[in-house]
Design an enzyme around this catalytic site. Structure first.
Site, PDB file in Angstrom:
ATOM      1  N   ASP A 145      51.835  22.398   9.222  1.00  0.00           N
ATOM      2  CA  ASP A 145      51.908  23.188  10.442  1.00  0.00           C
ATOM      3  C   ASP A 145      52.391  24.583  10.071  1.00  0.00           C
ATOM      4  O   ASP A 145      53.556  24.772   9.715  1.00  0.00           O
ATOM      5  CB  ASP A 145      52.878  22.510  11.413  1.00  0.00           C
ATOM      6  CG  ASP A 145      53.041  23.237  12.727  1.00  0.00           C
ATOM      7  OD1 ASP A 145      52.568  24.394  12.864  1.00  0.00           O
ATOM      8  OD2 ASP A 145      53.665  22.652  13.638  1.00  0.00           O
ATOM      9  N   ILE A 146      51.513  25.557  10.154  1.00  0.00           N
ATOM     10  CA  ILE A 146      51.847  26.921   9.750  1.00  0.00           C
ATOM     11  C   ILE A 146      53.008  27.489  10.566  1.00  0.00           C
ATOM     12  O   ILE A 146      53.747  28.330  10.080  1.00  0.00           O
ATOM     13  CB  ILE A 146      50.595  27.833   9.827  1.00  0.00           C
ATOM     14  CG1 ILE A 146      50.806  29.105   9.000  1.00  0.00           C
ATOM     15  CG2 ILE A 146      50.197  28.134  11.266  1.00  0.00           C
ATOM     16  CD1 ILE A 146      49.534  29.918   8.784  1.00  0.00           C
TER      17      ILE A 146
ATOM     18  N   ASN B 141      41.876  35.707  18.423  1.00  0.00           N
ATOM     19  CA  ASN B 141      40.661  36.271  18.997  1.00  0.00           C
ATOM     20  C   ASN B 141      40.909  37.758  19.202  1.00  0.00           C
ATOM     21  O   ASN B 141      42.025  38.241  19.043  1.00  0.00           O
ATOM     22  CB  ASN B 141      40.270  35.542  20.297  1.00  0.00           C
ATOM     23  CG  ASN B 141      41.344  35.626  21.356  1.00  0.00           C
ATOM     24  OD1 ASN B 141      41.849  36.705  21.681  1.00  0.00           O
ATOM     25  ND2 ASN B 141      41.709  34.488  21.922  1.00  0.00           N
TER      26      ASN B 141
ATOM     27  N   GLY C 261      43.543  26.316  19.223  1.00  0.00           N
ATOM     28  CA  GLY C 261      43.764  26.109  17.803  1.00  0.00           C
ATOM     29  C   GLY C 261      45.061  26.705  17.296  1.00  0.00           C
ATOM     30  O   GLY C 261      46.094  26.679  17.969  1.00  0.00           O
ATOM     31  N   VAL C 262      44.999  27.288  16.104  1.00  0.00           N
ATOM     32  CA  VAL C 262      46.189  27.854  15.482  1.00  0.00           C
ATOM     33  C   VAL C 262      46.735  29.018  16.308  1.00  0.00           C
ATOM     34  O   VAL C 262      47.950  29.214  16.387  1.00  0.00           O
ATOM     35  CB  VAL C 262      45.918  28.258  14.007  1.00  0.00           C
ATOM     36  CG1 VAL C 262      45.028  29.475  13.904  1.00  0.00           C
ATOM     37  CG2 VAL C 262      47.212  28.461  13.254  1.00  0.00           C
ATOM     38  N   ASP C 263      45.871  29.776  16.948  1.00  0.00           N
ATOM     39  CA  ASP C 263      46.297  30.904  17.780  1.00  0.00           C
ATOM     40  C   ASP C 263      47.212  30.418  18.901  1.00  0.00           C
ATOM     41  O   ASP C 263      48.314  30.939  19.101  1.00  0.00           O
ATOM     42  CB  ASP C 263      45.058  31.604  18.340  1.00  0.00           C
ATOM     43  CG  ASP C 263      45.341  32.920  19.037  1.00  0.00           C
ATOM     44  OD1 ASP C 263      46.443  33.471  18.884  1.00  0.00           O
ATOM     45  OD2 ASP C 263      44.432  33.408  19.727  1.00  0.00           O
TER      46      ASP C 263
ATOM     47  N   THR D  41      37.258  28.937  10.633  1.00  0.00           N
ATOM     48  CA  THR D  41      36.611  27.645  10.371  1.00  0.00           C
ATOM     49  C   THR D  41      36.692  26.674  11.547  1.00  0.00           C
ATOM     50  O   THR D  41      36.108  25.603  11.487  1.00  0.00           O
ATOM     51  CB  THR D  41      37.207  26.963   9.129  1.00  0.00           C
ATOM     52  OG1 THR D  41      38.590  26.694   9.370  1.00  0.00           O
ATOM     53  CG2 THR D  41      37.054  27.834   7.901  1.00  0.00           C
ATOM     54  N   GLY D  42      37.396  27.042  12.606  1.00  0.00           N
ATOM     55  CA  GLY D  42      37.483  26.182  13.790  1.00  0.00           C
ATOM     56  C   GLY D  42      36.338  26.487  14.740  1.00  0.00           C
ATOM     57  O   GLY D  42      35.167  26.371  14.379  1.00  0.00           O
TER      58      GLY D  42
ATOM     59  N   TYR E 106      35.077  29.145  15.611  1.00  0.00           N
ATOM     60  CA  TYR E 106      34.171  30.215  15.174  1.00  0.00           C
ATOM     61  C   TYR E 106      33.083  29.698  14.231  1.00  0.00           C
ATOM     62  O   TYR E 106      32.133  30.399  13.936  1.00  0.00           O
ATOM     63  CB  TYR E 106      34.944  31.352  14.521  1.00  0.00           C
ATOM     64  CG  TYR E 106      35.640  32.274  15.507  1.00  0.00           C
ATOM     65  CD1 TYR E 106      35.827  31.941  16.850  1.00  0.00           C
ATOM     66  CD2 TYR E 106      36.127  33.496  15.094  1.00  0.00           C
ATOM     67  CE1 TYR E 106      36.461  32.780  17.736  1.00  0.00           C
ATOM     68  CE2 TYR E 106      36.770  34.362  15.978  1.00  0.00           C
ATOM     69  CZ  TYR E 106      36.932  33.997  17.290  1.00  0.00           C
ATOM     70  OH  TYR E 106      37.558  34.850  18.169  1.00  0.00           O
TER      71      TYR E 106
END
Length: 177
Positions: free
Chosen positions: A17-18, A31, A39-41, A125-126, A128
């Protein structure tokens, strides 16, 4: 975990987990509005707290291939570098160059701000749709190039799944060979 030493820096591929990494900076695969998303955002915005969104509102967005920097607020990382990767359209619209530019822009902002340890998610890679193996080769190449400059101590390619970490690890090992 794969770990390569280059230019005094450790480049690592990890699964995790970043938002929990205590580094100088983590990179947000954002975005173009920089106002949060999935996602990560979304995870970074939730973990950092509402102050991150407030600061992002003052920035005015970010085009694909560029990066912007904010404070980390509730994150263990001091700073968040927000970058916008390309949406995959089959590789005929310069997607590779835009993704490489996003990594380079993040490294440049880190360098300009005296940040020596940073972590990247698997940018684009998600949703997008950038092919993971192709994105991993670009990430590995750009991380190795940045490390060669001798300015960074630790560069982490943080993957959400073991399968993605294996893909990024293979790309890093192949690029370093």
């Amino acid at each position: 975990m794969v770990r390569i030493e280059k230019g005094g820096a450790a480049i690592e591929v990890v699964t995790g987990d970043i938002t929990r990494l205590a580094l100088d900076a983590i990179v947000n695969a954002a975005n173009s509005s920089l106002l949060g998303g999935g996602g990560v955002d979304g995870a970074i915005h939730r973990a950092a707290g509402p102050e991150l969104l407030e600061e992002c509102r003052t920035i005015g967005g970010c085009p694909a291939g560029e990066a912007r920097i904010t404070f980390g607020y509730g994150l263990p990382a001091q700073r968040v570098i927000h970058t916008v990767g390309p949406v995959w359209h089959g590789g005929e619209r310069g997607e590779d160059a835009v993704l490489a530019g996003a990594y380079r822009a993040c490294f440049a902002l880190a360098l300009d701000n005296g940040l020596r340890t940073l972590a990247f998610p698997a940018i684009s890679t998600g949703v997008y749709g950038f092919p993971k193996a192709r994105a991993a080769r670009i990430a590995a190449r750009e991380a190795l190039a940045a490390a060669a400059g001798g300015h960074f101590r630790r560069i982490v390619l943080c993957c959400f799944s073991e399968a993605d970490a294996a893909t990024y690890g293979r790309a890093l090992e192949a690029s370093a060979a």
